[in-house]
Design a protein around this motif. Structure first.
Motif, PDB file in Angstrom:
ATOM      1  N   ALA A 196      36.415  45.494  40.479  1.00  0.00           N
ATOM      2  CA  ALA A 196      36.395  44.779  41.756  1.00  0.00           C
ATOM      3  C   ALA A 196      37.250  45.484  42.803  1.00  0.00           C
ATOM      4  O   ALA A 196      36.818  45.693  43.945  1.00  0.00           O
ATOM      5  N   HIS A 254      36.107  47.600  46.337  1.00  0.00           N
ATOM      6  CA  HIS A 254      36.715  47.396  47.657  1.00  0.00           C
ATOM      7  C   HIS A 254      37.183  48.714  48.251  1.00  0.00           C
ATOM      8  O   HIS A 254      36.918  49.012  49.429  1.00  0.00           O
ATOM      9  N   GLY A 294      25.883  43.894  38.268  1.00  0.00           N
ATOM     10  CA  GLY A 294      26.673  44.865  39.007  1.00  0.00           C
ATOM     11  C   GLY A 294      26.559  46.275  38.465  1.00  0.00           C
ATOM     12  O   GLY A 294      27.098  47.207  39.053  1.00  0.00           O
ATOM     13  N   ARG A 330      31.894  37.562  52.166  1.00  0.00           N
ATOM     14  CA  ARG A 330      33.248  38.040  51.875  1.00  0.00           C
ATOM     15  C   ARG A 330      34.208  36.860  51.831  1.00  0.00           C
ATOM     16  O   ARG A 330      34.094  35.909  52.607  1.00  0.00           O
ATOM     17  N   THR A 332      37.783  40.676  50.797  1.00  0.00           N
ATOM     18  CA  THR A 332      37.188  41.308  49.629  1.00  0.00           C
ATOM     19  C   THR A 332      35.782  40.774  49.385  1.00  0.00           C
ATOM     20  O   THR A 332      35.483  39.604  49.631  1.00  0.00           O
ATOM     21  N   LEU A 363      34.050  41.549  46.174  1.00  0.00           N
ATOM     22  CA  LEU A 363      34.190  41.105  44.797  1.00  0.00           C
ATOM     23  C   LEU A 363      35.574  40.489  44.612  1.00  0.00           C
ATOM     24  O   LEU A 363      36.536  40.899  45.259  1.00  0.00           O
ATOM     25  N   THR A 364      35.659  39.514  43.743  1.00  0.00           N
ATOM     26  CA  THR A 364      36.909  38.794  43.530  1.00  0.00           C
ATOM     27  C   THR A 364      37.852  39.653  42.698  1.00  0.00           C
ATOM     28  O   THR A 364      37.654  39.828  41.496  1.00  0.00           O
ATOM     29  N   GLU A 365      38.885  40.181  43.339  1.00  0.00           N
ATOM     30  CA  GLU A 365      39.755  41.158  42.677  1.00  0.00           C
ATOM     31  C   GLU A 365      40.583  40.553  41.556  1.00  0.00           C
ATOM     32  O   GLU A 365      40.999  41.264  40.631  1.00  0.00           O
ATOM     33  N   ASP A 424      32.334  39.444  37.811  1.00  0.00           N
ATOM     34  CA  ASP A 424      32.373  39.580  39.267  1.00  0.00           C
ATOM     35  C   ASP A 424      30.971  39.524  39.858  1.00  0.00           C
ATOM     36  O   ASP A 424      30.777  39.035  40.970  1.00  0.00           O
ATOM     37  N   ASP A 425      29.962  40.005  39.112  1.00  0.00           N
ATOM     38  CA  ASP A 425      28.596  39.936  39.619  1.00  0.00           C
ATOM     39  C   ASP A 425      28.045  38.511  39.577  1.00  0.00           C
ATOM     40  O   ASP A 425      27.290  38.104  40.463  1.00  0.00           O
ATOM     41  N   ASP A 472      29.925  35.821  39.944  1.00  0.00           N
ATOM     42  CA  ASP A 472      30.620  35.188  41.060  1.00  0.00           C
ATOM     43  C   ASP A 472      29.943  35.518  42.390  1.00  0.00           C
ATOM     44  O   ASP A 472      29.714  34.634  43.228  1.00  0.00           O
ATOM     45  N   LEU A 473      29.593  36.788  42.591  1.00  0.00           N
ATOM     46  CA  LEU A 473      28.935  37.194  43.830  1.00  0.00           C
ATOM     47  C   LEU A 473      27.548  36.572  43.941  1.00  0.00           C
ATOM     48  O   LEU A 473      27.146  36.109  45.019  1.00  0.00           O
TER      49      LEU A 473
END
Length: 365
Positions: free
Chosen positions: A81, A85, A182, A196, A201, A203-205, A212-213, A215-216
């Protein structure tokens, strides 16, 4: 729902995040440089591998290439993630889409062109992925599918659709999916800008890597965007969280991040009647972790409790900004859960004691 722009994608920036994969870098970048789509720039983020990756990238960047190659060398490992960024910050301006490509993925030369055509054909489409095929054949010598999109279930378990199936049995037409992996997918820049987080950001760092994919994908759905599968775009993928790259840290991330994503998007009201499934599967997954990779159990709990407050803050932000009701997304995309089949697989993992989990070391932060 806001009107979507019909401006063609134009420039695409491929972002590749690499950590200790020097043996795969050259092949991945060769596959990207072979893309027939003309407007492509490539950004590789080297996450402090210490394995010769930085030196190899410097050599590759100096070569004559069809598509320009930019290299970012991080002093520490920022995870997938954080690496994405950093790649977006370093990317050339004006890109209409961002192509996330794992180092262990090798797309066919016409892969990107097919993905861009799918975005250009549908202004409401935020993301598109192709047919991912495992780079290693199955034990019977038959090619195996890796992903045709992300599936969500009422138990709040997520999986790559068709993963592990014989490729000859997979005949999916182009169409909508809950989300895209992802590992190799194209995202419309306008969509990424809209979803965003307030900290800037995409993706959630806090997740570092894994989920993370998901979540997106969930965020894109809440903002009224569509995700699509395009079978004309084919790529091979090794599935990096398995085999020799599977570790106690990967198990920790997988256990904690699923629940942190749920905390960012769900609540007991939206879980509703699925609560028993969510609670039982969560208990079983942590029991599996305690039995198969006990050294990851404590770190997973600490990661979960340490990240819970930030996840709930993201939930509040999402409820303030998103305009598609959470219930609507869940009703449309969170499908039935085959508990019997899942428990059988869970029991096989318990009995196998997580073969392939290597070491216990955490990557440098």
């Amino acid at each position: 729902m806001p009107e979507r722009s019909r401006t063609p994608v134009g420039l695409v920036v491929a972002v590749v995040v690499s950590w200790r994969q020097v043996h795969q870098l050259a092949d991945c970048l060769a596959a990207l440089d072979a893309q027939t789509y003309p407007e492509l720039a490539i950004v590789v983020v080297e996450n402090a591998s210490g394995d010769g990756s930085a030196e190899l990238l410097a050599s590759l960047a100096a070569e004559r290439r069809r598509h320009p190659l930019h290299v970012v060398v991080n002093p520490t490992n920022r995870g997938f993630a954080g690496g994405v960024h950093d790649g977006l910050v370093a990317a050339p301006a004006g890109a209409g889409a961002v192509w996330l490509v794992n180092v262990d993925a090798a797309p066919a030369p016409d892969h990107l062109a097919a993905l861009v055509a799918a975005l250009d054909a549908d202004p409401s489409c935020a993301a598109v992925q192709g047919l991912l095929v495992r780079s290693e054949v199955g034990p019977d010598g038959i090619e195996v599918a890796d992903s045709t999109g992300i599936e969500a279930t009422r138990a709040r378990l997520f999986r790559d659709r068709d993963a592990g199936r014989a490729l000859g049995e997979v005949a999916r037409p182009a169409g909508e999916v809950f989300g895209v992996t992802g590992a190799c997918a194209l995202f419309r820049s306008d969509a990424l800008e809209q979803v965003r987080w307030r900290d800037g950001t995409v993706l959630t760092e806090d997740l570092f890597a894994y989920f993370d994919d998901v979540d997106l994908a969930w965020r894109l759905q809440r903002f009224g965007w569509r995700c699509r599968f395009q079978p004309a775009a084919v790529a091979t993928h090794e599935r990096g969280g398995a085999g020799p790259r599977r570790s106690a840290f990967v198990e920790e991330l997988n256990a904690a991040n699923r629940l942190l994503v749920l905390a960012s998007h769900d609540r007991w009201r939206t879980i509703g009647g699925s609560a028993p499934l969510v609670l039982i599967t969560t208990a079983l997954k942590f029991a599996e972790l305690a039995v198969t990779v006990p050294r990851a159990f404590g770190p997973a709990l600490r990661r979960l409790t340490g990240g819970w407050h930030a996840a709930r803050e993201r939930h509040r932000e999402l409820e303030e900004r998103a305009f598609v009701p959470a219930d609507e997304v869940i009703a449309r995309w969170f499908g039935p859960f085959d508990g019997v089949a899942w428990v059988r697989t869970w029991w096989r993992r318990i009995r196998g004691r997580a073969p392939g989990v290597a070491g216990g070391g955490r990557p440098p932060r």
